[in-house]
Design a protein around this motif. Structure first.
Motif, PDB file in Angstrom:
ATOM      1  N   SER A 113      27.295  18.957 -11.696  1.00  0.00           N
ATOM      2  CA  SER A 113      27.128  18.085 -10.527  1.00  0.00           C
ATOM      3  C   SER A 113      25.713  17.520 -10.536  1.00  0.00           C
ATOM      4  O   SER A 113      24.812  18.067 -11.202  1.00  0.00           O
ATOM      5  CB  SER A 113      27.335  18.866  -9.232  1.00  0.00           C
ATOM      6  N   SER A 115      23.634  17.641  -8.187  1.00  0.00           N
ATOM      7  CA  SER A 115      22.693  18.617  -7.613  1.00  0.00           C
ATOM      8  C   SER A 115      22.221  19.591  -8.687  1.00  0.00           C
ATOM      9  O   SER A 115      21.034  19.919  -8.764  1.00  0.00           O
ATOM     10  CB  SER A 115      23.358  19.390  -6.472  1.00  0.00           C
ATOM     11  N   ASN A 118      19.641  17.827 -10.847  1.00  0.00           N
ATOM     12  CA  ASN A 118      18.316  17.694 -10.233  1.00  0.00           C
ATOM     13  C   ASN A 118      17.615  19.038 -10.089  1.00  0.00           C
ATOM     14  O   ASN A 118      16.389  19.126 -10.211  1.00  0.00           O
ATOM     15  CB  ASN A 118      18.435  16.988  -8.878  1.00  0.00           C
ATOM     16  N   GLY A 143      20.313  15.882  -3.459  1.00  0.00           N
ATOM     17  CA  GLY A 143      21.359  16.877  -3.675  1.00  0.00           C
ATOM     18  C   GLY A 143      21.408  17.934  -2.593  1.00  0.00           C
ATOM     19  O   GLY A 143      20.541  18.000  -1.718  1.00  0.00           O
ATOM     20  N   GLU A 214      14.797   8.166  -7.163  1.00  0.00           N
ATOM     21  CA  GLU A 214      16.018   7.471  -7.581  1.00  0.00           C
ATOM     22  C   GLU A 214      15.617   6.122  -8.173  1.00  0.00           C
ATOM     23  O   GLU A 214      14.770   5.423  -7.580  1.00  0.00           O
ATOM     24  CB  GLU A 214      16.890   7.217  -6.350  1.00  0.00           C
ATOM     25  N   GLN A 250      23.418   8.031  -8.961  1.00  0.00           N
ATOM     26  CA  GLN A 250      24.288   7.010  -8.352  1.00  0.00           C
ATOM     27  C   GLN A 250      24.318   5.724  -9.173  1.00  0.00           C
ATOM     28  O   GLN A 250      25.319   5.037  -9.194  1.00  0.00           O
ATOM     29  CB  GLN A 250      23.746   6.643  -6.955  1.00  0.00           C
ATOM     30  N   LYS A 279      27.521  11.526 -10.979  1.00  0.00           N
ATOM     31  CA  LYS A 279      28.721  10.875 -10.447  1.00  0.00           C
ATOM     32  C   LYS A 279      29.593  10.068 -11.437  1.00  0.00           C
ATOM     33  O   LYS A 279      30.714  10.478 -11.709  1.00  0.00           O
ATOM     34  CB  LYS A 279      28.343   9.984  -9.272  1.00  0.00           C
TER      35      LYS A 279
HETATM   36  C1  LIG Z   1      20.823  10.105  -5.770  1.00  0.00           C
HETATM   37  C2  LIG Z   1      21.630  11.361  -5.730  1.00  0.00           C
HETATM   38  N1  LIG Z   1      21.174  12.434  -6.372  1.00  0.00           N
HETATM   39  C3  LIG Z   1      21.878  13.599  -6.380  1.00  0.00           C
HETATM   40  C4  LIG Z   1      23.068  13.711  -5.701  1.00  0.00           C
HETATM   41  C5  LIG Z   1      23.824  15.012  -5.717  1.00  0.00           C
HETATM   42  O1  LIG Z   1      24.960  14.903  -6.490  1.00  0.00           O
HETATM   43  P1  LIG Z   1      26.217  15.896  -6.265  1.00  0.00           P
HETATM   44  O2  LIG Z   1      26.799  15.568  -4.925  1.00  0.00           O
HETATM   45  O3  LIG Z   1      27.114  15.577  -7.425  1.00  0.00           O
HETATM   46  O4  LIG Z   1      25.698  17.288  -6.326  1.00  0.00           O
HETATM   47  C6  LIG Z   1      23.567  12.604  -5.015  1.00  0.00           C
HETATM   48  C7  LIG Z   1      24.841  12.701  -4.262  1.00  0.00           C
HETATM   49  O5  LIG Z   1      25.179  11.927  -3.406  1.00  0.00           O
HETATM   50  C8  LIG Z   1      22.823  11.402  -5.017  1.00  0.00           C
HETATM   51  O6  LIG Z   1      23.251  10.328  -4.366  1.00  0.00           O
END
Ligand SMILES: Cc1ncc(COP(=O)(O)O)c(C=O)c1O
Length: 447
Positions: A113, A115, A118, A143, A214, A250, A279
């Motif tokens: 994922s 999260s 990161n 995350g 980001e 994203q 994603k």
């Molecule tokens: C910029 C960004 N980083 C990290 C995440 C975390 O990703 P995940 O929900 O797959 O853990 C998101 C989720 O919306 C995100 O938009």
């Protein structure tokens, strides 16, 4: 399906309220959509109604793309296991990803994922620099893990607050931020703010591990960063001994059209030290990745502590990831994002000339924000209006969402198979609804 046949929408909702944590929110909580199927840029409810999906950036190459589904099924029939065995899919996928990135970013870690990606990026940065502090942008979200809530002002503002090792830099929003479109050098001015934070921190003996950003801030309101900002902030953070982390979770994988990665919008000369992905990688299958340099990866290995992730990089995930890359290439989806995104930008910009509710239209490729304002001068966010428009679009079978600190920015980030006809249709519907809102306001002010 329940034992006695499909549940009604009301029954599903009641069970959800009973069984699922109430902090897991629904879209359209007053009247949620029950979906049972999806294809390309459409999702279908239990009555067969097709909704045009303008926001699902996970279903990157289209919902349920048959080639991606087939790749998953075929690999599932053969083998799925962890990365402690040799398997070609893992190295093939790493090789394919490395071809999209600058040469320096040549070491890969696979996870499940955004999260997780990161969180690992944080560990890599800290291990490499032996520093702790992190700089992030205002309203950033990185995350849902504890470590990432700590570096996500979007979340921690409403929770425990800011940790002393976290530093928040102004969002380079040239529409509503500190330095706006009339500033002669916004990239420099916003980067100077980062330098100021570093200087102040160093005076207090803080040590900076990373600038974590980001490549295009999304939940902060679809912000297009001024060109040159990354080069300047990277220089500042590296001078302080830290590294530059680009969160592409994203916005990566061709969404921005001109480039495969959004950080490349900053110019050929910019290379992050760590890139995180998630994603769109698996088109709905949970897969994520961290790409970094040899030096950073080696510093992480030097601890002697194994990095093991039960599911990350398994043969099925990698087969899916490779197929997503194949489909992007075969169907020329990056070029399509550029073409359809440019048309959508043009049509929305025409709407801005017509509707005083639209303060700004900004975007690149199929990553577009429409900033709604109560007043063109003050630029105060039209939050209620945005909420109403989103609800009305749903009645018209279009799924859109709003974000930004004022929840007033309409966000377009559809699957990349989104077509010119889709762009025309959604703008036509938006035009009709904006007219309704403006007419209702005009008649209220007459009373
Ligand atoms: C910029 C960004 N980083 C990290 C995440 C975390 O990703 P995940 O929900 O797959 O853990 C998101 C989720 O919306 C995100 O938009």
């Amino acid at each position: 399906m329940s034992a006695g046949g499909p549940r009604s929408r009301g029954e599903t909702l009641a069970l959800r309220h009973q069984l699922i944590g109430s902090s897991c929110k629904l879209f359209f909580p007053e009247n949620p959509v029950k979906i049972i199927q999806a294809k390309n840029q459409y999702i279908y409810d239990e009555n067969g109604n097709a909704y045009l999906d303008c926001i699902n950036n996970v279903a990157h190459v289209g919902h349920c793309h048959p080639e991606v589904v087939r790749a998953a099924h075929q690999q599932n029939l053969l083998l799925n296991t962890n990365t402690r065995y040799l398997h070609d899919n893992l190295v093939d996928y790493a090789q394919r990803l490395s071809k999209t990135l600058p040469e320096k970013l040549c070491i890969f870690f696979f996870l499940n994922s955004g999260s997780e990606a990161n969180d690992l990026a944080l560990r890599l940065a800290r291990q490499y620099t032996k520093h702790e502090d992190i700089i992030v942008l205002e309203d950033a979200y990185h995350g849902h893990l504890t470590s990432l809530i700590d570096i996500s002002p979007y979340k921690f503002r409403n929770l425990g607050g800011q940790k002393e090792w976290v530093h928040v830099a102004p969002l380079p929003d040239t529409y509503r931020g500190l330095y706006r479109e009339d500033h002669e050098a916004p990239a420099r001015a916003y980067a100077d703010e980062v330098e100021k934070i570093i200087d102040q921190g160093l005076k207090k003996n803080r040590k900076f591990a990373a600038f974590f950003v980001e490549s295009l801030p999304s939940v902060a309101g679809q912000i297009i960063l001024p060109e040159g900002y990354f080069q300047k902030t990277a220089m500042h953070i590296r001078k302080a001994g830290g590294v530059f982390v680009a969160d592409e979770i994203q916005v990566g994988f061709g969404r921005v059209g001109k480039h495969f990665w959004a950080f490349q919008l900053q110019g050929e000369d910019f290379i992050p030290d760590i890139v995180t992905m998630g994603k769109p990688m698996g088109n709905g299958h949970p897969i994520a990745c961290v790409a970094t340099t040899k030096e950073i990866a080696e510093a992480f290995s030097a601890t002697g502590v194994e990095y093991f992730n039960t599911y990350g990089g398994n043969p099925v995930s990698c087969a899916i990831g490779i197929t997503v890359l194949d489909v992007i290439e075969k169907e020329q989806l990056q070029a399509r994002a550029l073409q359809v995104g440019s048309l959508l930008m043009k049509l929305l910009t025409q709407q801005k000339a017509k509707h005083p509710l639209i303060g700004d239209v900004r975007g690149v490729g199929l990553f577009i924000g429409v900033d709604l304002v109560k007043d063109q001068e003050s630029r105060s966010p039209a939050t209620k209006e945005a909420e109403f428009i989103i609800a009305r679009l749903k009645e018209e079978f279009v799924i859109l969402s709003s974000d930004g600190p004022g929840r007033n920015v309409l966000k377009f980030k559809p699957p990349l198979c989104f077509s010119a006809e889709d762009a025309k249709l959604v703008v036509k519907k938006l035009d009709k609804i904006l007219t309704e809102v403006e007419e209702a306001e005009a008649s209220r002010s007459l009373c």
